[in-house]
Motif scaffolding. Structure first.
Motif, short mmCIF file in Angstrom:
data_model
loop_
_atom_site.label_atom_id
_atom_site.label_comp_id
_atom_site.label_asym_id
_atom_site.label_seq_id
_atom_site.Cartn_x
_atom_site.Cartn_y
_atom_site.Cartn_z
N GLU A 46 0.84 -1.21 0.00
CA GLU A 46 0.00 0.00 0.00
C GLU A 46 0.88 1.25 0.00
N GLY A 49 2.39 1.70 -3.29
CA GLY A 49 1.35 2.17 -4.21
C GLY A 49 1.16 3.67 -4.09
N ILE A 52 4.15 5.35 -5.58
CA ILE A 52 4.10 5.35 -7.06
C ILE A 52 3.12 6.42 -7.55
N GLN A 53 1.98 6.48 -6.86
CA GLN A 53 0.99 7.49 -7.27
C GLN A 53 1.56 8.90 -7.11
N GLU A 56 3.84 9.44 -9.93
CA GLU A 56 3.06 9.68 -11.16
C GLU A 56 2.58 11.13 -11.21
N TYR A 63 6.09 17.35 -16.23
CA TYR A 63 5.83 17.37 -17.68
C TYR A 63 5.04 18.63 -18.05
N ASN A 64 4.07 18.95 -17.21
CA ASN A 64 3.28 20.16 -17.47
C ASN A 64 4.15 21.40 -17.39
#
Lengths: 129, 587
Positions: A46, A49, A52-53, A56, A63-64
């Motif tokens: 968890e 996770g 990772i989120q 992301e 990137y923006n």
């Protein structure tokens, strides 16, 4: 029988009575370890996770930002802007005169923008050929 | 030992516990085995289930040198909850800050937000992230943000007609954006997962993730710098001649690549919603006009190629007025006899008409079609017109004489330029291209159009001869002397076509054009300039030729095209002297 004596007998009975079976204890211990391990691994997954989120989201944000900067850079180097900047700084650009240009023939052949190939590999007929 | 006085308490607690546990047990049994078990299960799964479309941006559009012309930017929609703002008494404060930062009218914004019954009002859409972040830092009451992407065009109005635009839904609606939409739009992804009670995605329950694929990048053959040069030249022409419109194209002769495509009036792509369809029209490919005298080059090239005329052959130009089939035909300046070369140089209507007649209807039509007229060039841009050119069977008795001077036929600027470029290119008619390549998000080239020869209307020797004949037009005594460039030899043809009006042709409205190429010996670029209804000057030689000169001068320098001198190919013929000597050979 006096009450006190009876109680003493009962204690004796309990002490020598039920003993928890060792295999069952082992199994229960193993189950407990497995359960705890599972919980730990689950918790770890968890946490990963969520990590990772986060990554992301961070990647998307970067990137923006990159896109925004790319846009600003493209906007900054548009020709009207460059022209305005030159004017602001009092710089004047002009083409060189033909006599000021030295052409190196061999390099021109290789690097010139002029099309080297004649793309006219035409197999059709020529009018009145 | 348990005190009997407290035993009842144990019973009460035990009863409560047993009742509660029984209740829970019954409820559990009901949930698991009851009649509504499936429906309930479905409802729970549905509320936790999440299918999220992963949106991707459109691909970029770049010029041939990799300068960005269009890209997707992350932006934010800013919206307000007027009820919350008013309840907290922050309306004036919020309005003053938003109006200042977003450059909005404070009074109008106040009226929009001063509605206590409303819970949602857009303040401004598509706000750039920098500005949105600045507003977010103020932590204004009742102001919220929503992420979006929106198309942006850093160059503003540059190449506006070629690039086009995509609408708010991200669908290409004009220009390259429309024509190449299938490459640009990309493919959105999908994420199937579950969410917790606070609607956060549970990563460990993510069962499917299909990555989205951002749209491919389109590299154009257009060059930002050349485009800018042409746009500046046309803007100056618009200011000087006050025309209804003007358009110009620069094409590479050998490959058919379009290096610049300009149309005036123009518009800022970032504000395309505020422009009319007429302004958004790409006149270079969608405006069909009678080409006038520029078309004489095509007719004479056909006649030379067919052998029905020679460049030194004399044509009787009837001193400026000729009656054919009981209809008069006039020249702007009266001439006696002119060689075919001078018919082109002086732009004699009568001479061109006689040459066209010598070619015959059928052959004339075949040649004109072989030069690419009457059909679109299949350029990768929407709205390209085919022009108007009827079959010879439906021509009238005088059609050949009118087509020879560029009437009874309507063309686009691109068709006219491409045909002249065929003359410059040894007779090879290239397909005009605006797309250099399409590169996908992984860097693979998925579309790479090669230069393509679509026809060869004339032979090499005819093309060469025509190049020199057209060069003479820019020499002293020709109609296109204003197109001359120092250090380079230029070939071209002027055109001044009266615009058709109901019942005939207008005396005041003209289309002035010049089409040409340079250098003559080894042509590198072809350029066409068309000006619609210039005032007060109205001829191609006075209006369009100087614009051609401005453009060609800079473009040749920019492309580092070496100047070259015309070889004395045709100097064995002194047309001026022969004009008077060879009247007996006049047609």
């Amino acid at each position: 029988m006096p009450k006190r004596k009876k109680q003493k007998q009962n204690r004796k009975k309990q002490e020598g009575g039920f003993a928890f079976p060792a295999p069952l204890a082992s199994i229960l211990l193993l189950a407990a370890i497995l359960s705890l391990s599972y919980l730990w691994v689950h918790g770890r997954c968890e946490a990963l996770g969520v990590y990772i989120q986060d990554l992301e989201a961070q990647k998307e944000k970067i990137y923006n930002q990159f896109l925004n900067e790319e846009y600003k850079w493209s906007n900054m180097k548009t020709l009207p802007n460059i022209k305005a900047a030159l004017l602001r700084n009092g710089s004047v650009m002009s083409w060189p005169n033909e006599d000021q240009i030295v052409r190196v023939f061999s390099s021109r052949e290789e690097d010139s923008i002029s099309a080297k190939n004649q793309y006219a590999q035409y197999s059709g007929s020529v009018m009145n050929d | 030992m348990i005190d009997l006085g407290h035993r009842w308490r144990i019973w009460v607690i035990a009863s409560i516990a047993i009742t509660a546990l029984s209740g829970l047990g019954v409820r559990l049994a009901f949930l698991h085995f009851g009649s509504s078990h499936d429906a309930l299960r479905t409802r729970i799964l549905k509320s936790r289930h999440s299918e999220e479309e992963i949106l991707v941006g459109r691909g970029r559009i770049l010029d041939r040198n990799g300068n960005i012309l269009a890209l997707d930017l992350p932006v934010k929609d800013i919206f307000a909850d007027p009820k919350v703002i008013i309840d907290k008494g922050h309306l004036q404060f919020v309005v003053s800050h938003l109006a200042r930062l977003l450059n909005l009218n404070g009074k109008i914004l106040f009226d929009r937000l001063n509605r206590p019954g409303k819970r949602f009002v857009y303040v401004k859409r598509f706000v750039k992230n920098d500005l949105a972040d600045e507003i977010a830092r103020l932590q204004l009451t009742g102001i919220h943000f929503e992420d979006h992407t929106a198309r942006h065009y850093p160059q503003g109005a540059l190449m506006c007609h070629a690039i086009g635009f995509s609408n708010w839904e991200g669908v290409g609606s004009a220009g390259i954006e429309q024509k190449m939409n299938r490459y640009l739009k990309g493919r959105s992804g999908l994420r199937v997962s579950e969410r917790d009670g606070r609607r956060r995605e549970l990563y460990s329950r993510r069962t499917l993730e299909i990555k989205g694929q951002t749209g491919s990048d389109i590299y154009l053959t257009l060059d930002q710098n050349i485009q800018f040069m042409v746009e500046e030249a046309l803007d100056r022409a618009m200011e000087t001649h006050q025309p209804k419109g003007a358009w110009a194209i620069v094409q590479r002769v050998r490959t058919g690549e379009i290096l610049a495509m300009v149309s005036r009036p123009c518009y800022d792509l970032n504000g395309f919603r505020n422009t009319s369809a007429e302004v958004r029209r790409n006149r270079s490919i969608s405006y069909v006009y009678e080409p006038g005298s520029t078309f004489k080059a095509i007719v004479i090239a056909s006649a030379l190629n067919e052998g029905v005329a020679r460049s030194d052959q004399l044509i009787d130009c009837e001193h400026g007025r000729w009656i054919y089939q009981r209809r008069p035909l006039r020249d702007f300046h009266p001439y006696g006899s002119l060689s075919v070369a001078d018919v082109l140089k002086k732009s004699s209507n009568i001479g061109a008409a006689k040459i066209a007649l010598s070619l015959g209807k059928r052959r004339l039509e075949n040649y004109i079609r072989a030069f690419g007229f009457g059909k679109p060039n299949r350029l990768n841009l929407p709205g390209e017109e085919a022009g108007i050119f009827h079959r010879y069977s439906s021509w009238s008795a005088i059609s050949s004489t009118r087509i020879a001077m560029g009437h009874e036929i309507a063309v686009t600027a691109l068709q006219m330029l491409n045909a002249v470029c065929a003359i410059a290119n040894d007779g090879f008619l290239m397909r005009p291209i605006v797309i250099e390549k399409v590169v996908d998000v992984h860097g693979r080239t998925v579309f790479d159009p090669d230069p393509e020869v679509i026809a060869r209307p004339i032979r090499r020797d005819t093309a060469k001869e025509m190049r020199y004949l057209m060069h003479r037009i820019t020499e002293r005594g020709g109609t296109g002397t204003r197109a001359c460039i120092d250090g380079y030899d230029v070939a071209g043809k002027t055109g001044t076509a009266q615009k058709p009006v109901p019942g005939g042709y207008s005396d005041t409205a003209n289309i002035a054009s010049f089409v040409g190429f340079a250098p003559v010996e080894n042509p590198e670029i072809g350029i066409i300039v068309v000006v619609d209804e210039p005032q007060p000057l109205h001829t191609g030689g006075r209006v369009s030729a100087p614009v051609f000169k401005e453009i060609a001068e800079e473009v040749l320098r920019y492309l580092d095209v070496p100047p070259g001198e015309v070889k004395p190919y045709l100097q064995f013929v002194n047309y001026e002297n022969r004009n008077t000597d060879q009247k007996n050979r006049a047609y």
